[in-house]
Scaffold this active site. Structure first.
Site, PDB file in Angstrom:
ATOM      1  N   SER A 178       0.903  -1.261   0.098  1.00 21.71           N
ATOM      2  CA  SER A 178      -0.121   0.108  -0.122  1.00 21.71           C
ATOM      3  C   SER A 178       0.872   1.218   0.022  1.00 21.71           C
ATOM      4  O   SER A 178       1.966   1.129  -0.500  1.00 21.71           O
ATOM      5  CB  SER A 178      -0.944   0.013   1.026  1.00 21.71           C
ATOM      6  N   TYR A 201      -5.471   6.982  -6.906  1.00 22.54           N
ATOM      7  CA  TYR A 201      -4.460   6.488  -6.232  1.00 22.54           C
ATOM      8  C   TYR A 201      -4.544   6.270  -4.851  1.00 22.54           C
ATOM      9  O   TYR A 201      -4.151   5.101  -4.209  1.00 22.54           O
ATOM     10  CB  TYR A 201      -3.192   7.059  -6.898  1.00 22.54           C
ATOM     11  N   LYS A 252      -4.947   2.870  -2.775  1.00 26.33           N
ATOM     12  CA  LYS A 252      -4.027   2.270  -1.651  1.00 26.33           C
ATOM     13  C   LYS A 252      -4.692   1.953  -0.444  1.00 26.33           C
ATOM     14  O   LYS A 252      -4.408   1.247   0.450  1.00 26.33           O
ATOM     15  CB  LYS A 252      -2.924   3.487  -1.386  1.00 26.33           C
TER      16      LYS A 252
END
Length: 322
Positions: free
Chosen positions: A165, A194, A198
Site C-alpha cells: 500500500s 491512487y 492504496k
C-alpha cells in the site's frame, strides 16, 4: 536466536539474510517486478534463498528483462516468469490457472503491482484501471490462488499474503464504494483515485485476515518514498511536485526522506517472512515494523472493509471460501 531491530534504514538484503532459513524451501509469487522497482528488488533478495520465485508483468518484453537480470546475478535461482494483466479478469483467470497447474505449492503471494495514474481509463471489464490493478484484479487472483496457498499450510507454517500500500492512502477520504462498479469520469482524479487504491489495499488485507480465521496471514505496508519508474512517469510528476515530494524539474526533493531501492523493498520482505508478525495478521507495516496507528480511520474501519469485500465479490463474480 535474537533478531535485529529493523528501522527506516534497513535493507531488503538485510531482512532476507536475517530470515534466510524461513525463506529457504518457500515458493513465492510477486506481482509487478519490472526493473528499477521495489517488486524486482524484493524478488532479487528472496531468490537468493527461496525454492521458487514467480515474477509477473503484463509486458512480456519487460518481464523477460527482469528474468534475465535475476538469473544473471543469481545463477542458481529458480525464477519463473508469468504474464499477468490485472486489468482483465480473463487474463487474471488465465494466469491463475497457470499457477495452479504448477507442481510446486505456493507459500507467499505478494500483491505489489500498481497502476499509478494518468487519465481516466476503463478496463475491458468496464472498471476504472487504477482500482482494477489495485483491488479487483488482485482480489480475483488471490481468490483463485487461495486453495494453493492453503495447501502449503502445515503444523509449523501459515501462508502469507502481502499488499504493498502507501502512506498516500491518508491523502484522501477513502474508497468511494458507490463509484466502484460503475465508475464515472467526472468523479475521477488521478491522485485521489491512487489514494483510494492504496486505501483498498489496507482494507483488503485486514478483511482477508479476518475472514480466513487465521488460515492465511495477511499484511499491508507503506514501503517509503522511492524514486521508481512509477514516480518518474509524467502523469505523476505534477501531483508529486504539488505535495513537495519532487522539485519542479521532476527530481527528488532533498528535504523529503527518500529511500534507496533496497530500503524501499525491505518492508515487503519483512511482511512476507518476519516470524515476529505471526500473531499480528491484518497489521499495517511502516519501516519494517507494525504501525497500525498510522492507518487513517477510513482505512481501518471494519465495516468499510466488509462492504468493500462484498462489493468486490459481486464485481469479480467470485466468492472466497476458506
Amino acid at each position: 536466536m535474537s533478531l535485529p531491530t529493523f528501522s527506516v534504514s534497513t535493507t531488503a538484503e538485510e531482512v532476507a539474510a536475517t530470515f534466510a532459513e524461513e525463506i529457504r524451501g518457500k515458493n513465492v509469487l510477486i506481482t509487478g517486478t519490472s526493473l528499477n522497482g521495489i517488486g524486482y528488488e524484493a524478488a532479487r533478495v528472496i531468490a537468493k534463498y527461496a525454492n521458487l520465485v514467480i515474477i509477473t508483468g503484463y509486458n512480456a518484453e519487460r518481464l523477460k528483462l527482469s528474468e534475465e537480470a535475476l538469473k544473471k546475478e543469481i545463477p542458481g535461482a529458480n525464477v519463473r516468469p508469468l504474464i499477468l494483466d490485472l486489468t482483465s479478469f480473463a487474463a487474471v483467470r488465465k494466469a491463475a490457472a497457470e499457477v495452479n497447474a504448477y507442481a510446486e505449492s505456493l507459500h507467499v503471494l505478494i500483491n505489489n503491482a500498481v497502476n499509478s495514474g494518468g487519465d481516466f481509463k476503463l478496463t475491458v471489464d468496464g472498471l476504472e484501471s487504477q482500482m482494477a490493478t489495485a483491488q479487483f484484479g488482485p482480489f480475483l487472483f488471490t481468490k483463485l490462488l487461495a486453495p494453493k496457498l492453503l495447501a502449503s499450510s502445515s503444523a509449523t507454517y501459515t501462508p502469507r499474503v502481502v499488499f504493498v500500500s502507501s502512506e498516500v492512502h491518508m491523502w484522501g477520504p477513502g474508497v468511494d464504494l458507490d463509484n466502484l462498479a460503475h465508475p464515472k469520469a467526472e468523479k475521477y482524479n488521478s491522485a485521489g483515485t491512487y489514494s483510494q487504491a492504496k486505501s483498498a489495499n489496507i482494507l483488503f488485507a485486514s478483511e482477508l485476515s479476518r475472514r480466513s480465521g487465521g488460515k492465511i496471514k495477511a499484511y499491508s505496508l507503506h514501503p517509503g518514498t522511492i524514486y521508481t519508474n512509477g514516480l518518474q512517469k509524467e502523469h505523476n510528476k505534477a501531483d508529486l511536485v504539488n505535495v513537495g515530494v519532487l522539485n519542479p524539474d521532476g527530481t527528488p526533493n532533498s528535504k523529503f526522506p527518500f529511500k534507496t531501492m533496497g530500503q524501499g523493498a525491505a518492508t515487503t520482505v519483512t511482511a512476507a517472512f518476519d516470524t515476529r508478525l505471526e500473531d499480528q495478521s491484518g497489521s499495517f507495516l511502516w519501516d519494517c515494523v507494525v504501525a497500525n496507528e498510522k492507518v487513517a480511520p477510513h482505512s481501518a474501519d471494519p465495516e468499510t472493509a466488509k462492504k468493500l469485500w462484498d462489493i468486490t465479490e459481486e464485481i469479480v463474480g467470485e466468492k472466497f471460501t476458506f
